[in-house]
Design a protein around this motif. Structure first.
Motif, PDB file in Angstrom:
ATOM      1  N   VAL A 122      32.768  -0.779  77.303  1.00 19.05           N
ATOM      2  CA  VAL A 122      32.980   0.542  77.508  1.00 19.05           C
ATOM      3  C   VAL A 122      32.309   1.073  79.068  1.00 19.05           C
ATOM      4  O   VAL A 122      31.012   1.073  78.811  1.00 19.05           O
ATOM      5  N   THR A 123      32.704   1.262  79.893  1.00 16.13           N
ATOM      6  CA  THR A 123      32.092   1.369  81.290  1.00 16.13           C
ATOM      7  C   THR A 123      32.367   2.926  81.862  1.00 16.13           C
ATOM      8  O   THR A 123      33.480   3.117  82.458  1.00 16.13           O
ATOM      9  N   ASP A 124      31.548   3.949  81.699  1.00 17.71           N
ATOM     10  CA  ASP A 124      31.695   5.307  82.172  1.00 17.71           C
ATOM     11  C   ASP A 124      31.021   4.910  83.479  1.00 17.71           C
ATOM     12  O   ASP A 124      30.973   3.912  84.131  1.00 17.71           O
ATOM     13  N   ALA A 125      30.977   6.023  84.361  1.00 17.16           N
ATOM     14  CA  ALA A 125      30.797   5.957  85.802  1.00 17.16           C
ATOM     15  C   ALA A 125      29.215   5.501  86.014  1.00 17.16           C
ATOM     16  O   ALA A 125      29.177   4.659  87.019  1.00 17.16           O
ATOM     17  N   GLU A 126      28.388   5.856  85.232  1.00 20.81           N
ATOM     18  CA  GLU A 126      27.086   5.531  85.224  1.00 20.81           C
ATOM     19  C   GLU A 126      26.932   4.037  85.102  1.00 20.81           C
ATOM     20  O   GLU A 126      26.145   3.130  85.724  1.00 20.81           O
ATOM     21  N   MET A 176      29.295   1.787  85.074  1.00 23.60           N
ATOM     22  CA  MET A 176      29.794   0.974  86.400  1.00 23.60           C
ATOM     23  C   MET A 176      28.848   0.884  87.317  1.00 23.60           C
ATOM     24  O   MET A 176      28.848  -0.026  88.131  1.00 23.60           O
ATOM     25  N   GLU A 177      28.207   1.862  87.948  1.00 16.93           N
ATOM     26  CA  GLU A 177      27.167   1.818  88.795  1.00 16.93           C
ATOM     27  C   GLU A 177      26.253   0.733  88.606  1.00 16.93           C
ATOM     28  O   GLU A 177      25.697  -0.183  89.301  1.00 16.93           O
ATOM     29  N   ILE A 229      38.684   3.092  78.054  1.00 15.34           N
ATOM     30  CA  ILE A 229      37.287   2.303  77.925  1.00 15.34           C
ATOM     31  C   ILE A 229      36.476   2.434  79.379  1.00 15.34           C
ATOM     32  O   ILE A 229      35.679   1.724  79.521  1.00 15.34           O
ATOM     33  N   GLY A 230      37.194   3.522  80.035  1.00 13.07           N
ATOM     34  CA  GLY A 230      36.546   3.807  81.398  1.00 13.07           C
ATOM     35  C   GLY A 230      36.863   2.885  82.408  1.00 13.07           C
ATOM     36  O   GLY A 230      38.020   2.277  82.646  1.00 13.07           O
ATOM     37  N   TYR A 231      35.771   2.658  83.162  1.00 18.36           N
ATOM     38  CA  TYR A 231      36.091   1.731  84.632  1.00 18.36           C
ATOM     39  C   TYR A 231      36.189   0.111  84.316  1.00 18.36           C
ATOM     40  O   TYR A 231      35.516  -0.639  84.659  1.00 18.36           O
ATOM     41  N   THR A 266      36.144   1.840  91.694  1.00 13.70           N
ATOM     42  CA  THR A 266      35.689   0.641  91.442  1.00 13.70           C
ATOM     43  C   THR A 266      35.656   0.230  90.219  1.00 13.70           C
ATOM     44  O   THR A 266      35.295   1.189  89.137  1.00 13.70           O
ATOM     45  N   TYR A 267      35.902  -1.101  89.609  1.00 18.50           N
ATOM     46  CA  TYR A 267      36.344  -1.430  88.054  1.00 18.50           C
ATOM     47  C   TYR A 267      35.582  -2.727  87.972  1.00 18.50           C
ATOM     48  O   TYR A 267      35.444  -3.547  88.758  1.00 18.50           O
ATOM     49  N   ASN A 268      34.844  -2.706  86.666  1.00 16.20           N
ATOM     50  CA  ASN A 268      34.483  -4.091  86.126  1.00 16.20           C
ATOM     51  C   ASN A 268      35.539  -4.873  85.676  1.00 16.20           C
ATOM     52  O   ASN A 268      36.466  -4.236  84.940  1.00 16.20           O
TER      53      ASN A 268
END
Length: 297
Positions: A92-96, A98-99, A146-148, A183-185
């Motif tokens: 699960v990849t939120d903006a933070e 992802m950074e 699940i976000g990015y 940007t995405y993982n």
């Protein structure tokens, strides 16, 4: 020279002779290596993998590394005060997050570049954002946001071909962009499979934390060293394959169906497993092949 010493030297010569037909067969062929799991967290194994890939380059292969970094990302997420969360194996990849993921993957990427170049081969570290290499759309886990997390929709292999043609070993970080520039993982297995299809790789290798493929994982006698892609799909549909191996094997069969001649699943915890699988008659892992390749074995 002692007889025992001479015998050891002769054994080394036999190993080189055994490798010769494989070097001839795959000379100037592209091989994509997905590098992740325990082989990344152990410094000795890390060195072993990089030595193997560098040797492949020096004997005429055209290797491309696509790496992961999941464990390191989880460590840095924890340092930031967050808990790593997963849905169906996807982070699960939120903006933070992802950074953090992009930062960590960038560090891993440049570390691998450094290791290769210490062995005398030029390497170029890029992410899927460079040259629009990996273009993505948002990926969902059973309908859940699940976000990015990105699903690869298009690959632009030109940057990889340009690097290979100029004698660089490309090392790819699994990060991509969507049409809006976000940007995405990307799951590293998915990224490696997409890259292998796009560049017309002859081989795709997954370094994993298991020995290979089993008809019954609880029964070690059911190990499969060679299998047709069509037979692998039957294992999936018949319910023999589950857990984390299911999406990996689906990637393997997809790659073969899209022109990759042979896909290898190897235990990255075995030192020099890559060389043992590619350059020896017996190998150490599982190879998924098209019908033509299977008939030659």
């Amino acid at each position: 020279m002692e007889k025992e010493e001479m015998e050891q030297i002769m054994k080394k010569a036999e190993v080189l002779i055994e490798a010769l037909p494989y070097i001839q067969k795959f000379n100037r062929k592209i091989i994509v290596v997905k590098y992740g799991g325990s082989a990344m967290s152990n410094e000795e194994l890390q060195r072993s993998v990089i030595q193997d890939v560098t040797l492949l380059k020096l004997v005429g292969f055209k290797p491309i590394i696509v790496h992961g970094g999941g464990k390191a990302i989880s460590e840095w997420v924890k340092k930031s005060g967050k808990e790593a969360q997963f849905v169906n194996g996807l982070r699960v990849t939120d903006a933070e997050t992802m950074e953090i993921a992009e930062m960590v993957l960038g560090r891993v990427n440049k570390h691998l570049v450094s290791m290769v170049q210490q062995l005398g081969v030029l390497a170029a570290g890029i992410s899927g954002k460079d040259g629009a290499l990996l273009q993505v759309e948002k990926k969902y886990a059973d309908g859940q946001d699940i976000g990015y997390v990105g699903n690869v929709t298009k690959v632009n292999p030109k940057i990889l071909h340009d690097l290979i043609d100029n004698d660089y070993l490309p090392i790819v970080s699994p990060v991509g962009m969507d049409e809006k520039g976000d940007t995405y993982n990307i799951n590293a297995d998915d990224a490696a499979c997409a890259v292998a299809k796009a560049v017309g790789a002859d081989k795709l290798v997954f370094l994993t934390d298991v020995e290979g493929l089993y008809r019954d994982f609880s029964d070690k006698s059911t190990f499969i060293s060679r299998i047709r892609a069509s037979e692998a799909e039957e294992l999936i549909s018949d319910g023999y394959i589950g857990g984390g191996m299911l999406p990996k094997l689906a990637n393997c069969t997809s790659a073969v169906e899209n022109g990759v001649n042979r896909v290898h699943i190897l235990d990255g915890r075995i030192p020099h497993c890559l060389l043992l699988e590619i350059f020896t008659d017996n190998g150490v892992g599982t190879a998924i092949m098209n019908d033509e390749e299977m008939s030659e074995n």
